[in-house]
Motif scaffolding. Structure first.
Motif, PDB file in Angstrom:
ATOM      1  N   GLU A  61       0.839  -1.194   0.000  1.00 23.42           N
ATOM      2  CA  GLU A  61       0.000   0.000   0.000  1.00 23.42           C
ATOM      3  C   GLU A  61       0.878   1.250   0.000  1.00 23.42           C
ATOM      4  OE1 GLU A  61      -3.188  -0.139  -0.408  1.00 23.42           O
ATOM      5  OE2 GLU A  61      -3.255  -2.321  -0.276  1.00 23.42           O
ATOM      6  N   THR A  62       0.378   2.309  -0.602  1.00 25.37           N
ATOM      7  CA  THR A  62       1.036   3.614  -0.586  1.00 25.37           C
ATOM      8  C   THR A  62      -0.033   4.658  -0.278  1.00 25.37           C
ATOM      9  OG1 THR A  62       0.663   4.365  -2.866  1.00 25.37           O
ATOM     10  CG2 THR A  62       2.442   2.757  -2.525  1.00 25.37           C
ATOM     11  N   PRO A  63       0.342   5.905  -0.040  1.00 19.40           N
ATOM     12  CA  PRO A  63      -0.672   6.949   0.135  1.00 19.40           C
ATOM     13  C   PRO A  63      -1.552   7.122  -1.105  1.00 19.40           C
ATOM     14  CG  PRO A  63       1.429   7.683   0.994  1.00 19.40           C
ATOM     15  CD  PRO A  63       1.695   6.400   0.260  1.00 19.40           C
ATOM     16  N   GLY A  64      -1.093   6.588  -2.219  1.00 19.23           N
ATOM     17  CA  GLY A  64      -1.871   6.635  -3.449  1.00 19.23           C
ATOM     18  C   GLY A  64      -2.350   5.253  -3.836  1.00 19.23           C
ATOM     19  N   HIS A  65      -1.882   4.775  -4.984  1.00 14.82           N
ATOM     20  CA  HIS A  65      -2.303   3.459  -5.472  1.00 14.82           C
ATOM     21  C   HIS A  65      -1.249   2.397  -5.158  1.00 14.82           C
ATOM     22  CE1 HIS A  65      -5.630   5.466  -7.306  1.00 14.82           C
ATOM     23  NE2 HIS A  65      -4.858   6.176  -8.112  1.00 14.82           N
ATOM     24  N   PRO A  66      -1.651   1.127  -5.058  1.00  9.65           N
ATOM     25  CA  PRO A  66      -0.745   0.066  -4.614  1.00  9.65           C
ATOM     26  C   PRO A  66       0.390  -0.209  -5.603  1.00  9.65           C
ATOM     27  CG  PRO A  66      -3.048  -0.628  -4.434  1.00  9.65           C
ATOM     28  CD  PRO A  66      -3.036   0.633  -5.237  1.00  9.65           C
ATOM     29  N   SER A 156       4.277   9.062 -10.797  1.00  8.69           N
ATOM     30  CA  SER A 156       4.882   8.177  -9.780  1.00  8.69           C
ATOM     31  C   SER A 156       5.176   8.904  -8.466  1.00  8.69           C
ATOM     32  CB  SER A 156       6.181   7.548 -10.319  1.00  8.69           C
ATOM     33  OG  SER A 156       5.964   6.858 -11.522  1.00  8.69           O
ATOM     34  N   PRO A 157       4.191   9.578  -7.875  1.00  9.18           N
ATOM     35  CA  PRO A 157       4.469  10.395  -6.687  1.00  9.18           C
ATOM     36  C   PRO A 157       4.906   9.619  -5.455  1.00  9.18           C
ATOM     37  CG  PRO A 157       2.098  10.215  -7.058  1.00  9.18           C
ATOM     38  CD  PRO A 157       2.769   9.655  -8.275  1.00  9.18           C
ATOM     39  N   ASN A 158       4.570   8.326  -5.379  1.00 10.44           N
ATOM     40  CA  ASN A 158       4.912   7.555  -4.183  1.00 10.44           C
ATOM     41  C   ASN A 158       5.990   6.504  -4.421  1.00 10.44           C
ATOM     42  OD1 ASN A 158       2.897   8.564  -2.132  1.00 10.44           O
ATOM     43  ND2 ASN A 158       1.517   8.002  -3.804  1.00 10.44           N
ATOM     44  N   LEU A 159       6.442   6.359  -5.655  1.00 11.21           N
ATOM     45  CA  LEU A 159       7.403   5.305  -5.950  1.00 11.21           C
ATOM     46  C   LEU A 159       8.786   5.621  -5.385  1.00 11.21           C
ATOM     47  CD1 LEU A 159       7.681   2.566  -7.249  1.00 11.21           C
ATOM     48  CD2 LEU A 159       8.294   3.676  -9.395  1.00 11.21           C
ATOM     49  N   ALA A 160       9.175   6.870  -5.400  1.00 12.23           N
ATOM     50  CA  ALA A 160      10.495   7.233  -4.887  1.00 12.23           C
ATOM     51  C   ALA A 160      10.631   6.844  -3.422  1.00 12.23           C
ATOM     52  CB  ALA A 160      10.740   8.729  -5.064  1.00 12.23           C
ATOM     53  N   THR A 161       9.596   7.119  -2.636  1.00 13.35           N
ATOM     54  CA  THR A 161       9.622   6.763  -1.217  1.00 13.35           C
ATOM     55  C   THR A 161       9.755   5.256  -1.047  1.00 13.35           C
ATOM     56  OG1 THR A 161       8.263   8.674  -0.648  1.00 13.35           O
ATOM     57  CG2 THR A 161       8.343   6.889   0.953  1.00 13.35           C
ATOM     58  N   PHE A 162       9.027   4.490  -1.868  1.00 13.87           N
ATOM     59  CA  PHE A 162       9.082   3.030  -1.793  1.00 13.87           C
ATOM     60  C   PHE A 162      10.470   2.519  -2.159  1.00 13.87           C
ATOM     61  CE2 PHE A 162       8.750  -1.166  -3.738  1.00 13.87           C
ATOM     62  CZ  PHE A 162       8.065  -1.869  -2.756  1.00 13.87           C
ATOM     63  N   VAL A 163      11.039   3.057  -3.212  1.00 15.79           N
ATOM     64  CA  VAL A 163      12.360   2.607  -3.658  1.00 15.79           C
ATOM     65  C   VAL A 163      13.410   2.893  -2.584  1.00 15.79           C
ATOM     66  CG1 VAL A 163      14.200   2.999  -5.345  1.00 15.79           C
ATOM     67  CG2 VAL A 163      11.826   2.777  -6.118  1.00 15.79           C
TER      68      VAL A 163
END
Length: 457
Positions: A61-66, A156-163
């Motif tokens: 899960e992310t603040p946006g889409h999974p 990709s607003p939440n991908l950087a945090t995930f990476v």
């Protein structure tokens, strides 16, 4: 390798049916009303990975889409390939221009017509079926990891945090992306770079309310008129961008690179005919291929304001809006260009209106070294199935996360796309040729084979 082909031929109908099911899910990341569809699509991707032979597939899960992560680790000593793709799609508007429903995939003339058929469901799903092929034939030569996100089409607003938080999970030897195009099936090519992006929205305000155009017209500025004049001023008569400093950091292509690009087959008349235009337009001094690959651009992506409904309404609108994007080339920083663009718009805004500008998203340009192990493996794989050496070209699109991947994971990226520029990406009647879909599934295992051989030498 013969086993791969035999397995793929035996299961090609199922491979297609599975893709069509995925295309039926309206996973539009830009629209809040599709939040449940995004979750449904993420679950479908995870299940597909598990059925294909992944030993693990997880939804984060992310603040946006999974985000969907999957892996098949056969031997930690073997090289690892990280496959990146996205399951979200662009909005389908305008719906009236589709010949069939955007989420009701149809096969016509050997092509799949549906939103996401090429960008990017059809292309990342090739990797899922390639994994299945190698697992079922007991011939997987690498470890494979999958990172399939749901927010590429919104930056990709939440991908950087995930990476950044999962570097160990994403540890690999190369990143493989199929979200690009080839020149044609007769002239296979590999993108050696993608452009960066700066995407903003502007709002111009005149009076504090909509006005009667007969009573106030000619006395109060019309925001639509002012905005149109401002936008028109952003290019000169040679179609160069007029923003001061816009070209300062552009890395000019060498004469050798331009000569190499000129060798790529291109018919300008055929290009124009396919697009239904009488003449092409662009920056003076550059060919069409150069304009869409090695040069930066500024484009108006949308403009609106006032009354646009049926019939007439004589109104002088209070506000006008526009979406503007710049495609950037190496060394043009997206933050710098965004600031230059917004500062310039403020500087040319007349006193009769006010302007508000905001950033939607951006990203940096990325170049793949043609002497890298990944590029060599991709070129060998394409030559193995096309019987032709691929032509290295620069792509005109943007994958904003690429620069971050290299910075955070220390990995080179290889673009091995099988779409075509004529596949109507982001447009009505998006399509993906069945031949290209199957050719991608056929070719990808060769990449893993050759990459493993090169790395292990």
């Amino acid at each position: 390798m013969n086993a791969w082909k035999e397995y793929q031929n035996q299961h090609k109908d199922r491979f297609l049916d599975e893709l069509l099911e995925l295309l039926r899910i309206p996973s539009i990341s830009a629209r809040g009303e599709h939040k449940e569809d995004m979750v449904k699509c993420a679950e479908a991707v995870r299940n597909s990975l598990l059925k294909a032979g992944a030993s693990r597939a997880v939804i984060y899960e992310t603040p946006g889409h999974p985000i969907v992560y999957g892996e098949k680790i056969t031997d930690p000593s073997k090289p690892t390939v990280l496959v990146y793709g996205h399951y979200d799609v662009q909005p389908a508007d305008p719906l009236e221009l589709w010949q069939s429903g955007p989420f009701e995939p149809m096969i016509r003339d050997g092509k799949i017509f549906a939103r996401g058929a090429c960008d990017d469901k059809g292309q990342f799903y090739m990797h899922v079926k390639a994994l299945e092929t190698m697992v079922q034939t007991g011939s997987l030569p690498t470890n494979i990891k999958f990172l399939i996100e749901g927010e590429e089409e919104v930056g990709s607003p939440n991908l950087a945090t995930f990476v950044k938080a999962n570097k160990g999970l994403l540890d690999a030897d190369v990143i493989l992306i199929s979200d690009t195009a080839m020149i044609s099936m007769d002239h296979p090519s590999i993108d050696i770079g993608v452009r960066g992006l700066s995407y903003i929205e502007v709002e111009v305000t005149g009076a504090n309310r909509d006005l009667h155009s007969g009573v106030y017209g000619g006395a109060v500025a019309n925001p639509i008129t002012i905005l149109a004049q401002m936008i028109a001023s952003l290019h000169d008569t040679n179609n160069h961008v007029t923003i001061p400093g816009f070209y300062d950091d552009v890395v000019e292509a060498t004469p050798e690179e331009r000569a190499l690009m000129a060798k790529a087959p291109f018919d300008e008349a055929e290009y124009a005919e396919d697009l239904g235009v009488k003449a092409l337009w662009g920056e003076k001094g550059y060919t069409t291929n150069e304009r869409t690959g090695i040069r930066p651009t500024l484009e108006l992506n949308g403009i609106w304001g006032g009354y646009t409904g049926e019939g007439a309404k004589t109104v002088l609108p209070s506000k006008a809006f526009a979406k503007i994007s710049c495609r950037l080339v190496p060394d043009q920083g997206s933050d710098k260009i965004t600031k230059l663009l917004i500062d310039h718009l403020h500087a040319i805004t007349p006193d009769c209106v006010t302007l508000k500008a905001s950033l939607h998203h951006g990203g940096e340009a990325y170049m793949t070294p043609i002497d890298s192990d990944g590029y060599k493996a991709a070129a060998m794989a394409i030559e193995a199935t096309f019987n032709k050496k691929p032509i290295p070209v620069r792509g005109g699109g943007s994958i904003p996360i690429c620069a971050l991947f290299e910075k955070e994971l220390g990995l080179k990226i290889v673009f091995m796309g099988f779409g075509l520029d004529s596949d109507n990406l982001h447009s009505p009647n998006e399509k993906y040729d069945l031949v290209n879909y199957y050719k991608g599934i056929e070719t990808i295992p060769y990449f893993h084979q050759y990459f493993a051989e090169i790395v292990e030498q």
